[in-house]
Write an enzyme that holds these catalytic residues in place. Structure first.
Site, PDB file in Angstrom:
ATOM      1  N   ASP A 117      56.312  72.892  78.481  1.00 46.38           N
ATOM      2  CA  ASP A 117      56.891  71.760  77.759  1.00 46.38           C
ATOM      3  C   ASP A 117      58.237  71.370  78.352  1.00 46.38           C
ATOM      4  O   ASP A 117      58.629  70.205  78.287  1.00 46.38           O
ATOM      5  CB  ASP A 117      57.035  72.109  76.277  1.00 46.38           C
ATOM      6  CG  ASP A 117      55.686  72.359  75.624  1.00 46.38           C
ATOM      7  OD1 ASP A 117      54.855  71.435  75.649  1.00 46.38           O
ATOM      8  OD2 ASP A 117      55.452  73.461  75.127  1.00 46.38           O
TER       9      ASP A 117
ATOM     10  N   GLY B 170      54.666  76.407  74.262  1.00 46.66           N
ATOM     11  CA  GLY B 170      54.162  76.600  72.912  1.00 46.66           C
ATOM     12  C   GLY B 170      53.867  75.325  72.159  1.00 46.66           C
ATOM     13  O   GLY B 170      53.474  75.374  70.994  1.00 46.66           O
TER      14      GLY B 170
ATOM     15  N   THR C  45      46.991  76.819  78.830  1.00 45.14           N
ATOM     16  CA  THR C  45      46.571  75.932  77.746  1.00 45.14           C
ATOM     17  C   THR C  45      47.430  74.671  77.751  1.00 45.14           C
ATOM     18  O   THR C  45      48.620  74.727  78.069  1.00 45.14           O
ATOM     19  CB  THR C  45      46.717  76.655  76.393  1.00 45.14           C
ATOM     20  OG1 THR C  45      45.823  77.772  76.373  1.00 45.14           O
ATOM     21  CG2 THR C  45      46.403  75.737  75.225  1.00 45.14           C
TER      22      THR C  45
ATOM     23  N   ASP D  76      49.576  77.714  84.590  1.00 48.56           N
ATOM     24  CA  ASP D  76      49.775  77.211  83.238  1.00 48.56           C
ATOM     25  C   ASP D  76      50.746  76.037  83.289  1.00 48.56           C
ATOM     26  O   ASP D  76      51.396  75.787  84.311  1.00 48.56           O
ATOM     27  CB  ASP D  76      50.329  78.329  82.346  1.00 48.56           C
ATOM     28  CG  ASP D  76      50.055  78.108  80.863  1.00 48.56           C
ATOM     29  OD1 ASP D  76      49.621  77.005  80.493  1.00 48.56           O
ATOM     30  OD2 ASP D  76      50.295  79.044  80.081  1.00 48.56           O
ATOM     31  N   GLY D  77      50.845  75.327  82.180  1.00 49.29           N
ATOM     32  CA  GLY D  77      51.788  74.222  82.072  1.00 49.29           C
ATOM     33  C   GLY D  77      53.043  74.653  81.342  1.00 49.29           C
ATOM     34  O   GLY D  77      53.251  75.832  81.050  1.00 49.29           O
TER      35      GLY D  77
ATOM     36  N   LYS E 151      58.713  66.839  82.325  1.00 51.65           N
ATOM     37  CA  LYS E 151      58.988  68.177  81.790  1.00 51.65           C
ATOM     38  C   LYS E 151      60.193  68.837  82.466  1.00 51.65           C
ATOM     39  O   LYS E 151      60.647  69.890  82.027  1.00 51.65           O
ATOM     40  CB  LYS E 151      57.762  69.075  81.963  1.00 51.65           C
ATOM     41  CG  LYS E 151      56.482  68.523  81.354  1.00 51.65           C
ATOM     42  CD  LYS E 151      56.621  68.241  79.873  1.00 51.65           C
ATOM     43  CE  LYS E 151      55.284  68.019  79.185  1.00 51.65           C
ATOM     44  NZ  LYS E 151      54.462  66.983  79.758  1.00 51.65           N
TER      45      LYS E 151
ATOM     46  N   GLU F  91      49.670  83.019  75.998  1.00 50.78           N
ATOM     47  CA  GLU F  91      50.154  82.564  77.300  1.00 50.78           C
ATOM     48  C   GLU F  91      51.138  83.569  77.893  1.00 50.78           C
ATOM     49  O   GLU F  91      51.095  83.864  79.090  1.00 50.78           O
ATOM     50  CB  GLU F  91      50.811  81.195  77.167  1.00 50.78           C
ATOM     51  CG  GLU F  91      49.827  80.061  76.938  1.00 50.78           C
ATOM     52  CD  GLU F  91      50.495  78.736  76.653  1.00 50.78           C
ATOM     53  OE1 GLU F  91      49.887  77.693  76.956  1.00 50.78           O
ATOM     54  OE2 GLU F  91      51.633  78.734  76.119  1.00 50.78           O
TER      55      GLU F  91
END
Length: 240
Positions: free
Chosen positions: A86, A97, A28, A83-84, A123, A105
């Site tokens: 932060d 998150g 997400t 997935d990515g 990031k 996730e």
């Protein structure tokens, strides 16, 4: 090139890890959304996969693009999740998150044999904590839960503002699981493992945005090109 271009570069690199017949977890966030777009092109070209989304937003995107979807109950063991993040440090420890989907996730990632994290270079950090750490908490007893989090975090060397996340309408943000998010501005987290262990002692805390020992590969795209980070050398790395 823009950060948007770098996100797409990282997503394109992650497609190299996808094989026909795989069961995939779909992350997400803005970078993961690039991967979903590119994966859809491969599916239209004949790639056979079945995917488990980590949020209702990702589910809607993937369904609209014609990607075959399933639930984790139908496929409790996945081959790969993309997935990515932060934040990502040199050891592939992550903060996730920001998009509010950290619980799903983490469930999907841990159910996967391999996890690939894609990100633009902004990031990448030396030490986690610049991005406020999200914690998913149950609404009941929120003040008591926050008090416990403050105390246990301080015992682990982390102090700072802890704020309840609000949505665009001004009301408390509600996750896909019906919970709230606390964003913790602790600054540099010197010992993420100690903090993670301490937070697990808080009953009202469902899950933290610390993803430790979960990622296998990190793909970071930026002005210097695409960099591949590996948590440990493995057969996965040799295959690529």
């Amino acid at each position: 090139m823009s950060s948007d271009d770098w996100k797409r570069q990282a997503a394109a690199e992650a497609l190299k890890y996808v094989e026909d017949g795989m069961k995939l977890g779909l992350g997400t966030g803005s970078t993961a959304a690039k991967f979903v777009d590119l994966l859809a092109d491969k599916v239209k070209a004949g790639l056979k996969v079945v995917c488990v989304p980590t949020s209702e937003a990702t589910r809607a995107q993937a369904a609209a693009l014609g990607i075959p979807l399933a639930t984790l109950d139908e496929h409790p063991a996945l081959d790969l999740t993309v997935d990515g993040a932060d934040e990502m440090d040199e050891e592939l420890r992550l903060i996730k998150g920001g998009g509010g989907a950290l619980l799903r996730e983490k469930i999907v990632a841990v159910a996967s044999e391999r996890v690939v994290i894609i990100a633009d270079s902004s990031k990448r950090v030396d030490l986690l904590g610049r991005f406020p750490l999200p914690l998913e908490v149950v609404p009941f007893g929120l003040a008591a839960t926050q008090r416990l989090i403050t105390g246990f975090a301080a015992d682990s060397g982390c102090e700072g503002d802890i704020k309840l996340r609000h949505g665009a309408n001004g009301a408390p943000y509600v996750t896909d699981n019906g919970n709230h998010i606390l964003d913790c501005s602790f600054g540099v987290i010197d010992d993420p493992e100690a903090l993670d262990d301490a937070l697990k002692l808080v009953p009202g805390l469902v899950e933290s945005g610390l993803f430790l020992g979960i990622a296998d590969v990190g793909i970071v795209a930026g002005p210097k090109g695409v960099e591949i980070l590996s948590a440990v050398e493995s057969d996965f790395d040799e295959e690529m």
